[in-house]
Motif scaffolding. Structure first.
Motif, PDB file in Angstrom:
ATOM      1  N   UNK A 277       0.676  -1.290   0.052  1.00  0.00           N
ATOM      2  CA  UNK A 277      -0.114  -0.089  -0.075  1.00  0.00           C
ATOM      3  C   UNK A 277       0.859   1.250   0.102  1.00  0.00           C
TER       4      UNK A 277
ATOM      5  N   UNK B 146       2.109  -0.652 -10.802  1.00  0.00           N
ATOM      6  CA  UNK B 146       1.228  -0.419 -11.883  1.00  0.00           C
ATOM      7  C   UNK B 146       1.077  -1.840 -12.645  1.00  0.00           C
ATOM      8  N   UNK B 147      -0.134  -2.298 -12.531  1.00  0.00           N
ATOM      9  CA  UNK B 147      -0.320  -3.498 -13.330  1.00  0.00           C
ATOM     10  C   UNK B 147      -0.550  -3.393 -14.920  1.00  0.00           C
TER      11      UNK B 147
ATOM     12  N   UNK C 282      -7.542  -5.555 -10.807  1.00  0.00           N
ATOM     13  CA  UNK C 282      -6.468  -4.560 -10.457  1.00  0.00           C
ATOM     14  C   UNK C 282      -6.417  -4.127  -8.960  1.00  0.00           C
TER      15      UNK C 282
ATOM     16  N   UNK D 229      -5.466  -1.651  -7.473  1.00  0.00           N
ATOM     17  CA  UNK D 229      -5.741   0.089  -7.032  1.00  0.00           C
ATOM     18  C   UNK D 229      -7.455   0.034  -7.418  1.00  0.00           C
ATOM     19  N   UNK D 230      -7.899  -0.521  -8.640  1.00  0.00           N
ATOM     20  CA  UNK D 230      -9.240  -0.375  -9.150  1.00  0.00           C
ATOM     21  C   UNK D 230     -10.079  -1.006  -7.965  1.00  0.00           C
TER      22      UNK D 230
ATOM     23  N   UNK E 280      -9.299  -1.146  -4.876  1.00  0.00           N
ATOM     24  CA  UNK E 280      -9.921  -0.195  -3.854  1.00  0.00           C
ATOM     25  C   UNK E 280     -10.785   1.138  -3.996  1.00  0.00           C
ATOM     26  N   UNK E 281     -10.563   1.379  -5.289  1.00  0.00           N
ATOM     27  CA  UNK E 281     -11.434   2.175  -5.733  1.00  0.00           C
ATOM     28  C   UNK E 281     -12.912   1.974  -5.524  1.00  0.00           C
TER      29      UNK E 281
ATOM     30  N   UNK F 144     -13.985   1.888  -1.903  1.00  0.00           N
ATOM     31  CA  UNK F 144     -14.190   3.086  -1.392  1.00  0.00           C
ATOM     32  C   UNK F 144     -15.636   3.786  -1.852  1.00  0.00           C
ATOM     33  N   UNK F 145     -15.948   3.405  -3.159  1.00  0.00           N
ATOM     34  CA  UNK F 145     -17.282   3.932  -3.503  1.00  0.00           C
ATOM     35  C   UNK F 145     -18.298   3.018  -3.336  1.00  0.00           C
TER      36      UNK F 145
ATOM     37  N   UNK G 265      -9.916   9.555  -9.116  1.00  0.00           N
ATOM     38  CA  UNK G 265     -10.329   8.316  -9.370  1.00  0.00           C
ATOM     39  C   UNK G 265     -10.941   8.214 -10.750  1.00  0.00           C
TER      40      UNK G 265
ATOM     41  N   UNK H 111      -2.087   7.406  -9.555  1.00  0.00           N
ATOM     42  CA  UNK H 111      -2.161   6.267  -8.540  1.00  0.00           C
ATOM     43  C   UNK H 111      -1.369   6.493  -7.367  1.00  0.00           C
TER      44      UNK H 111
ATOM     45  N   UNK I  34      -3.532   8.976  -5.844  1.00  0.00           N
ATOM     46  CA  UNK I  34      -4.714   8.306  -5.086  1.00  0.00           C
ATOM     47  C   UNK I  34      -4.339   7.704  -3.910  1.00  0.00           C
TER      48      UNK I  34
END
Lengths: 123, 262
Positions: free
Chosen positions: A90, A97-98, A111, A113-114, A116-117, A120-121, B55, B161, B164
């Motif tokens: 983290x 980056x994938x 992914x 990061x995605x 986590x995105x 979060x939402x 995002x 990123x 982010x």
């Protein structure tokens, strides 16, 4: 929190990928080998025969040991092999980056990061 | 939620002496906390706005990356075809020094420093001068350009990123602070103020009662003194009257006169 000193001298891009991805990125000129006494490459070619432990080792080296790497590019199908490591990583520097590879199309579902995105939402 | 947990607890207060000076201090502390809360809330909102924008851009950039990498892979296939063999090994061996590097700049978003990667190419060193010398040099050149563009996209994505990740962390910290002020510090300070007020009121009442007592006692004493004085005066008067009654006999009145017989 990242401090100022933490990323001032980070200027290289490391790659963990299959042969084609690495070749292409090296052609673009990201490859770097440190000076001879302990020459380290900033890229790792992974194929079917490569041990998962070797990938983990390279990932650890690029993310924690080396202080001159700003970005770690890793093929998504390789990231899948060390998924727990990538997901638990983290820190802000270097950023991981994938990237898609020739044989494996990009899947946004995996992914880290995605993920986590989306978490979060709340989706 | 921390809020509900905090509200279940009995509202605590700070251990202070209930004095007027403390009351002033607590009041200014409450004011400070409220101002801080407002500011932090605004900061959190600004960061969240930025965060949502990032995002969204990450989402776009990831999609773009998929396309760009596909094109790049295709151009590499062209190279392999034109050169007529695998050039991977040759390239891996001849990579010596990075031509393509990134430098980091900082961007300030409401007091949070976000790093921004910037790709730049160092001039002068080219590790692959001999690659494709025999044939396919043109394809190699084109492939390099394509990959250079792809890497630029990747660098952009990486800075998004990183922003982010950092923003995520900072927003968490800020929100935690906002909640701490809202649910802990402000109620506690208010409680302390209430406590000091009630203690001071109590003291006031005590003081008032004491004064009342004192004045009541004084009054009573005064009354007793007055009564004594009056009694004394009465006695004196009565005595005086008695004296006078003895001395001044009514010549005409009550004295029984002897009958005068002729």
């Amino acid at each position: 929190m990242a401090t100022t000193a933490a990323f001032k001298d980070r200027q290289f891009i490391a790659v963990i990928g299959d042969e084609d991805s690495v070749t292409g990125l090296l052609l673009a000129g990201v490859g770097h080998v440190t000076s001879p006494p302990d020459s380290q490459k900033n890229f790792l070619v992974v194929d079917q025969k490569t041990e998962t432990s070797a990938i983990e080792h390279a990932f650890d080296r690029f993310t924690t040991e080396r202080k001159d790497i700003a970005i770690v590019l890793i093929n998504q199908h390789i990231a899948d092999r060390i998924r727990h490591r990538v997901d638990t990583y983290t820190a802000a520097f270097p950023s991981v980056l994938e990237i898609p590879s020739k044989d494996h199309p990009y899947d946004p579902e995996k992914d880290s990061v995605l993920k986590r995105v989306r978490r979060l939402f709340g989706e | 939620m921390s809020g509900s947990a905090a509200s279940k607890l009995p509202p605590a207060r700070e251990s202070v002496f209930p004095t007027r000076q403390m009351l002033g201090q607590m009041k200014s502390k409450l004011k400070g906390a409220q101002t801080g809360h407002d500011l932090l809330k605004r900061k959190s909102e600004a960061l969240t706005k930025r965060f949502r924008e990032i995002t969204r851009r990450i989402d776009e950039a990831k999609r773009k990356m998929g396309r760009v990498m596909q094109i790049a892979a295709f151009s590499l296939a062209e190279v392999t075809y034109a050169v007529g063999g695998d050039i991977g090994f040759q390239i891996q061996e001849s990579a010596k020094s990075a031509r393509f590097r990134v430098r980091t700049r900082q961007e300030n978003v409401s007091g949070v420093l976000l790093p921004r990667f910037e790709a730049f190419q160092t001039d002068g060193n080219n590790d692959f001068q001999l690659t494709g010398l025999g044939k396919g040099g043109q394809q190699v050149q084109r492939c390099r350009e394509t990959y250079a563009r792809a890497v630029e996209t990747l660098v952009e994505l990486a800075s998004l990123q990183t922003a982010f990740v950092i923003l995520d962390e900072v927003i968490k910290v800020v929100n935690r602070r906002v909640n701490a002020i809202e649910y802990v510090i402000i109620p506690r300070t208010e409680n302390t103020i209430k406590y000091i007020m009630s203690e001071l009121d109590e003291l006031d009442r005590e003081e008032f009662y004491r004064l009342k007592k004192v004045s009541a006692k004084k009054e009573r004493d005064a009354q007793v003194a007055e009564k004594e004085r009056l009694d004394k005066a009465d006695d004196a008067r009565a005595a005086a009257e008695a004296d006078r009654a003895v001395e001044t006999k009514d010549v005409l009145g009550e004295g029984e006169n002897e009958d005068v017989i002729f």
